[in-house]
Write a protein that holds these residues in place. Structure first.
Motif, PDB file in Angstrom:
ATOM      1  N   VAL A 218     -13.808   8.668  -0.346  1.00 47.40           N
ATOM      2  CA  VAL A 218     -14.780   9.637  -0.831  1.00 47.40           C
ATOM      3  C   VAL A 218     -14.271  11.058  -0.593  1.00 47.40           C
ATOM      4  O   VAL A 218     -13.776  11.390   0.487  1.00 47.40           O
ATOM      5  N   THR A 219     -14.367  11.894  -1.605  1.00 51.78           N
ATOM      6  CA  THR A 219     -13.926  13.278  -1.497  1.00 51.78           C
ATOM      7  C   THR A 219     -14.793  14.157  -2.395  1.00 51.78           C
ATOM      8  O   THR A 219     -15.270  13.712  -3.437  1.00 51.78           O
ATOM      9  N   SER A 220     -14.992  15.399  -1.980  1.00 49.19           N
ATOM     10  CA  SER A 220     -15.733  16.328  -2.826  1.00 49.19           C
ATOM     11  C   SER A 220     -14.878  16.722  -4.016  1.00 49.19           C
ATOM     12  O   SER A 220     -13.638  16.666  -3.966  1.00 49.19           O
ATOM     13  N   LEU A 221     -15.521  17.140  -5.081  1.00 52.63           N
ATOM     14  CA  LEU A 221     -14.794  17.535  -6.285  1.00 52.63           C
ATOM     15  C   LEU A 221     -13.873  18.720  -5.989  1.00 52.63           C
ATOM     16  O   LEU A 221     -12.733  18.758  -6.452  1.00 52.63           O
ATOM     17  N   SER A 222     -14.334  19.686  -5.209  1.00 53.33           N
ATOM     18  CA  SER A 222     -13.502  20.863  -4.930  1.00 53.33           C
ATOM     19  C   SER A 222     -12.251  20.480  -4.166  1.00 53.33           C
ATOM     20  O   SER A 222     -11.151  20.955  -4.470  1.00 53.33           O
ATOM     21  N   ASN A 223     -12.377  19.601  -3.161  1.00 54.39           N
ATOM     22  CA  ASN A 223     -11.193  19.147  -2.436  1.00 54.39           C
ATOM     23  C   ASN A 223     -10.252  18.368  -3.348  1.00 54.39           C
ATOM     24  O   ASN A 223      -9.034  18.493  -3.268  1.00 54.39           O
TER      25      ASN A 223
ATOM     26  N   TYR B  79     -17.851  13.556  -5.660  1.00 52.05           N
ATOM     27  CA  TYR B  79     -19.197  14.118  -5.664  1.00 52.05           C
ATOM     28  C   TYR B  79     -19.105  15.637  -5.689  1.00 52.05           C
ATOM     29  O   TYR B  79     -18.082  16.235  -5.334  1.00 52.05           O
ATOM     30  N   ASP B  80     -20.151  16.257  -6.151  1.00 48.35           N
ATOM     31  CA  ASP B  80     -20.264  17.711  -6.156  1.00 48.35           C
ATOM     32  C   ASP B  80     -21.633  18.064  -5.588  1.00 48.35           C
ATOM     33  O   ASP B  80     -22.452  17.173  -5.299  1.00 48.35           O
ATOM     34  N   ASP B  81     -21.902  19.342  -5.429  1.00 41.84           N
ATOM     35  CA  ASP B  81     -23.194  19.752  -4.880  1.00 41.84           C
ATOM     36  C   ASP B  81     -24.334  19.193  -5.729  1.00 41.84           C
ATOM     37  O   ASP B  81     -24.412  19.430  -6.939  1.00 41.84           O
ATOM     38  N   GLY B  82     -25.215  18.446  -5.085  1.00 38.68           N
ATOM     39  CA  GLY B  82     -26.396  17.940  -5.763  1.00 38.68           C
ATOM     40  C   GLY B  82     -26.160  16.734  -6.654  1.00 38.68           C
ATOM     41  O   GLY B  82     -27.079  16.324  -7.376  1.00 38.68           O
ATOM     42  N   THR B  83     -24.967  16.149  -6.637  1.00 41.33           N
ATOM     43  CA  THR B  83     -24.700  14.980  -7.483  1.00 41.33           C
ATOM     44  C   THR B  83     -24.582  13.723  -6.625  1.00 41.33           C
ATOM     45  O   THR B  83     -24.296  13.819  -5.416  1.00 41.33           O
ATOM     46  N   PRO B  84     -24.764  12.561  -7.227  1.00 40.60           N
ATOM     47  CA  PRO B  84     -24.441  11.323  -6.520  1.00 40.60           C
ATOM     48  C   PRO B  84     -22.918  11.228  -6.314  1.00 40.60           C
ATOM     49  O   PRO B  84     -22.159  12.076  -6.775  1.00 40.60           O
TER      50      PRO B  84
END
Length: 335
Positions: free
Chosen positions: A229-234, A269-274
């Motif tokens: 799992v990783t954030s979209l920005s990373n 994932y991004d802010d506010g997304t699943p």
């Protein structure tokens, strides 16, 4: 194993050269071969009583503008079709000849012709045929594994459908090796590839019944996979898109796309997304699969949308594959 030519087939080829290509009588044709050949000699060849020796075969091939191997064996497709059982006798496989798909012959023939391999090259032909048979085995093994998951993960429903519907559908089929759901499952779980191939049509029909009952959007089975799992920005900013975030075990509910066993599975994932679960770079440079739901990253935002004609429709705009930063078939969502 040396494959002996069929004298009748060879005789037909010699007759074709004599009559259709050269337009000669047996006597005139014999004169073109050598001083000792007679019309009776030619007749014996053409009726398959015996074969010409190597020197005479070479001369016949020259007269007809043919190769010796084409006179003896025909083209590669004919050769494989008529001699596959003999070729398989030399191969380390348990597959029965009657269970080999015609596609194996087609692919092997194309490979022989493309690489200009002689039909006399036994080792090269054996290697090609073995490779293509193993591809067939791998395909059927993966298909039966997928369908076994569907049946086992919906076992209660599958048992009811088998008893209430499937037995009625197959009641007129002969030589079936099962009469009960448990016997059916035992065959599906067999390690014998011949059993797999012989039963796979019945399994496909049965799974279709299960899918129809569940509906087109039914979630059919679960696969436990490690998901990074990783954030979209990373994900977008990491050098070479290295994935450094934690792993989680996630039960992927597979519908449209089945992940490869060795594929890296990521959760974006991004802010506010699943968290959107997908294969790492599965389809970035591939053709899109129509009617399949994808995770799509464009303009630093995550979208999910269905592919059509190698494009995505996002906010009423048609987006080409090369315009997106990333895309891969959607495997699941963690809310």
């Amino acid at each position: 194993m040396k494959i002996e030519p069929n004298p009748t087939f060879v005789g037909q080829n010699i007759k074709h050269i004599r009559t259709n290509i050269l337009g000669l009588s047996m006597a005139k044709f014999a004169e073109q071969i050598d001083d000792k050949a007679k019309s009776g000699t030619v007749a014996n060849w053409e009726t398959g009583k015996n074969l010409p020796n190597n020197e005479r075969l070479k001369r016949i091939a020259e007269l007809g503008g043919k190769t010796i191997e084409s006179i003896l064996y025909g083209n590669s497709m004919y050769f494989l079709t008529n001699n596959l059982d003999k070729i398989m006798d030399d191969l380390p496989i348990a597959l029965k000849r009657e269970n080999v798909d015609n596609e194996v012959i087609v692919r092997s023939s194309h490979e022989i012709d493309s690489n200009k391999i002689s039909l006399f090259d036994e080792n090269a032909i054996n290697e090609i045929v073995l490779k293509n048979i193993n591809k067939q085995i791998d395909y059927y093994s993966s298909q039966i594994k997928l369908m076994r998951h569907i049946i086992k993960d919906n076992e209660s429903l599958s048992r009811k459908i088998f008893d209430s519907t499937f037995l009625e559908i197959i009641k007129d089929e002969k030589n079936l090796d099962f009469n009960t759901f448990d016997e059916f499952i035992q065959l599906i779980e067999s390690d014998d590839i011949n059993t797999t191939i012989e039963i796979i049509d019945n399994v496909q029909s049965f799974v279709q019944l299960v899918e129809n009952f569940l509906g087109a959007n039914g979630l059919l089975f679960t696969v436990e996979r490690k998901v990074q799992v990783t954030s979209l920005s990373n994900f977008l900013n990491s050098k070479n898109r290295e994935l450094k975030k934690k792993f989680i075990n996630f039960p992927i509910r597979v519908t449209e796309h089945t992940p490869d066993e060795n594929a890296t599975i990521i959760g974006l994932y991004d802010d506010g997304t699943p968290i959107y679960i997908c294969e790492y770079y599965k389809n970035r440079f591939d053709m899109l699969v129509d009617d399949t739901t994808y995770v799509v990253v464009i303009d630093n935002h995550i979208h999910t949308c269905v592919a059509k004609s190698n494009m995505f429709t996002i906010n009423n705009n048609n987006i080409k594959l090369e315009e997106v930063s990333y895309c891969s078939p959607l495997l699941g969502i963690i809310q």
